[in-house]
Each structure stands twice: as C-alpha cells, then as structure tokens.
Design a protein around this motif. Sequence first.
Motif, PDB file in Angstrom:
ATOM      1  N   VAL A 110       0.839  -1.200   0.000  1.00 19.30           N
ATOM      2  CA  VAL A 110       0.000   0.000   0.000  1.00 19.30           C
ATOM      3  C   VAL A 110       0.873   1.249   0.000  1.00 19.30           C
ATOM      4  N   ALA A 111       1.960   1.204   0.796  1.00 14.19           N
ATOM      5  CA  ALA A 111       2.872   2.358   0.821  1.00 14.19           C
ATOM      6  C   ALA A 111       3.483   2.588  -0.553  1.00 14.19           C
ATOM      7  N   LEU A 112       3.836   1.496  -1.225  1.00 16.12           N
ATOM      8  CA  LEU A 112       4.407   1.589  -2.573  1.00 16.12           C
ATOM      9  C   LEU A 112       3.393   2.199  -3.536  1.00 16.12           C
TER      10      LEU A 112
ATOM     11  N   THR B 120      11.497  -7.101  15.644  1.00 14.84           N
ATOM     12  CA  THR B 120      11.543  -7.226  14.183  1.00 14.84           C
ATOM     13  C   THR B 120      10.417  -6.426  13.543  1.00 14.84           C
ATOM     14  N   LYS B 121       9.220  -6.546  14.134  1.00 21.09           N
ATOM     15  CA  LYS B 121       8.077  -5.805  13.606  1.00 21.09           C
ATOM     16  C   LYS B 121       8.325  -4.302  13.693  1.00 21.09           C
ATOM     17  N   ALA B 122       8.901  -3.875  14.836  1.00 18.35           N
ATOM     18  CA  ALA B 122       9.167  -2.441  15.001  1.00 18.35           C
ATOM     19  C   ALA B 122      10.169  -1.960  13.964  1.00 18.35           C
ATOM     20  N   MET B 123      11.188  -2.809  13.686  1.00 18.42           N
ATOM     21  CA  MET B 123      12.172  -2.433  12.668  1.00 18.42           C
ATOM     22  C   MET B 123      11.507  -2.307  11.305  1.00 18.42           C
ATOM     23  N   PHE B 124      10.632  -3.258  11.001  1.00 16.38           N
ATOM     24  CA  PHE B 124       9.958  -3.222   9.699  1.00 16.38           C
ATOM     25  C   PHE B 124       9.089  -1.972   9.567  1.00 16.38           C
ATOM     26  N   ASP B 125       8.336  -1.671  10.659  1.00 17.86           N
ATOM     27  CA  ASP B 125       7.478  -0.486  10.609  1.00 17.86           C
ATOM     28  C   ASP B 125       8.304   0.781  10.458  1.00 17.86           C
ATOM     29  N   ALA B 126       9.462   0.815  11.156  1.00 18.84           N
ATOM     30  CA  ALA B 126      10.323   1.995  11.051  1.00 18.84           C
ATOM     31  C   ALA B 126      10.832   2.158   9.627  1.00 18.84           C
ATOM     32  N   ALA B 127      11.175   1.004   8.995  1.00 24.81           N
ATOM     33  CA  ALA B 127      11.649   1.077   7.612  1.00 24.81           C
ATOM     34  C   ALA B 127      10.525   1.536   6.684  1.00 24.81           C
ATOM     35  N   LEU B 128       9.313   1.104   7.001  1.00 21.97           N
ATOM     36  CA  LEU B 128       8.169   1.484   6.162  1.00 21.97           C
ATOM     37  C   LEU B 128       7.912   2.988   6.228  1.00 21.97           C
ATOM     38  N   ARG B 129       8.283   3.596   7.364  1.00 21.63           N
ATOM     39  CA  ARG B 129       8.049   5.037   7.497  1.00 21.63           C
ATOM     40  C   ARG B 129       8.946   5.849   6.573  1.00 21.63           C
ATOM     41  N   ILE B 130       9.979   5.197   5.999  1.00 20.38           N
ATOM     42  CA  ILE B 130      10.839   5.922   5.063  1.00 20.38           C
ATOM     43  C   ILE B 130      10.028   6.381   3.856  1.00 20.38           C
ATOM     44  N   ILE B 131       9.169   5.502   3.352  1.00 23.56           N
ATOM     45  CA  ILE B 131       8.422   5.873   2.153  1.00 23.56           C
ATOM     46  C   ILE B 131       6.978   6.221   2.464  1.00 23.56           C
ATOM     47  N   ALA B 132       6.443   5.720   3.564  1.00 25.28           N
ATOM     48  CA  ALA B 132       5.024   5.955   3.839  1.00 25.28           C
ATOM     49  C   ALA B 132       4.835   7.298   4.550  1.00 25.28           C
TER      50      ALA B 132
END
Lengths: 128, 132
Positions: A110-112, B120-132
């Motif tokens: 979704v972000a993509l 691990t989930k927190a790391m993934f969410d943090a990485a997702l915040r780069i583009i989201a």
Amino acid sequence: MPTWQCVDWQLNPDFTGRNARIAAQRNETVMIDPLGIVSRVSTQSPGVARPQPAGAADFKQELLDELRKVNEMQQDASKATNDLMTGQRDDIEGVMIATQKADSAFRMLVALQNKVVGAYDEVKNIRV
Amino acid sequence: MFGMLDISTSALVAQRTRLDAIAANLANADVKVDPNSPNAFSERVVEFATGDPESGDPMGVHVAAITPRKAFRSVQAPNDPSHDANGNVWYPNIDPVTQQANAMVASRAYDANLAAIDATKAMFDAALRIIA
C-alpha cells in the motif's frame, strides 16, 4: 497604398504557395511536437520494451511479482487461520506469524502504491 | 525478507514443546508405574538442536528428541494393592520443584522470542516510514 499591398501580399497566390512550400519543407512533427515526446513514443511498436541499462529490472514486472507474492502470503495466512480454527494444525505461533507477514507485506504494498500514485499526481500537476 | 520471523517462530514452537513436556511431567508425577515396563512413564527430557527443518532456515531451532529419563522412585507401601514383591510402589522420579523452575525457564524463553518478534516488527514499521 501600403495597406492594400499588404493584403495583396497575403492573398497573392504566389506568396501563399511559397508559405505552403515553407511549411512542407519543415518537419510537421517537429511543429506539433516540439519536444519530440509524442514521436519518440509513437515510433516504437507497442509491446517492445524500451532499451534499458543492463542490470536494471523492469519496474512493471517487479511490481507484478511483488503483487503475486503478497497475494500468496495473504492466501497462506487465510489458509493457516482456517486450519487452526478447524483443528488441522495446532501451532498458533506459525499462524500468527503468517498473518503478521501478510499484514506487513500488504502495508508495504500500500505504501508503494501511494508512492506511485503520488508520483503520478506530481506529473499530472505540471503546467504545460 | 521475513527470515528473522521464521527463526523466532521456530524458537516459539520449540519452547512450547518443552512446556508441553513439562506439563506432562507435572501431570504424571504421582502416577503409579511399573518400572520394568518399556511404556512406563518417566520424566520427559526435551533436547533442542540448531536448524529449522520446517522453513529450512539453518539459524532456527527445532526439537531433536524427547527422551524419557527412565528414573523411578519407590515408596514402601505394603497395603497398596499394586505393590511389588518387596512391598514397594513405584513412581516416576519427577521433582515438581525442578519442573516448575524448568517451566519458568521455558516461559521466559518464549517471552524473549516474542520480544524478538516485536523488535523485528518495530524495525519493519520503522523502515516502512521511510516511504510511507
């Protein structure tokens, strides 16, 4: 009279013929497409991939692969939940992790998508 | 991409299996057994080994074996109808206090792996915040 001469110059068949010849000598596509954007696209036959630098992955293909993977993950999670509910498996950890994976992957997708749509909007709002 | 989740999941399954065995040990601590029978219940010992055969991850963990310890204790009880020739009644040699301690260890290890999953989930969410 200067004004009459001017109209005569415009209506003179000799001069209008010269204007037409000048227009014919020019490349029409350059006139209607000064940046060459349209002609560059239209000269390519549809379905032929654009030349790409070596090693660069096709974005569309990547996106489709990603979609397929996320879809598989969601189906896995759904099946795992069903199996847990119907007693065909008992490792609640595996089911929860499958669900978590599907959720994370979907949020990534979704972000993509938001990013791509944002880029499209950006291009759309360029004044021409 | 989700390799670390698979590793933690294999550890969760292994620790739960250990807790299953401990629960069985506690439940059967006071069951009269025949020590000469091959099927007599004795303390179940869970052994772990590296590698998760389910996901094929070499860094995961799995239960290699659940072995009975084959240790029994006797209680002098001549009035019990199931005593042996020497007037003894046999039980599996299970110490409930040790089992409780083992249960705490398994439970804490389970919690630790859950914390790893959360990280691990927190790391993934943090990485997702780069583009989201």
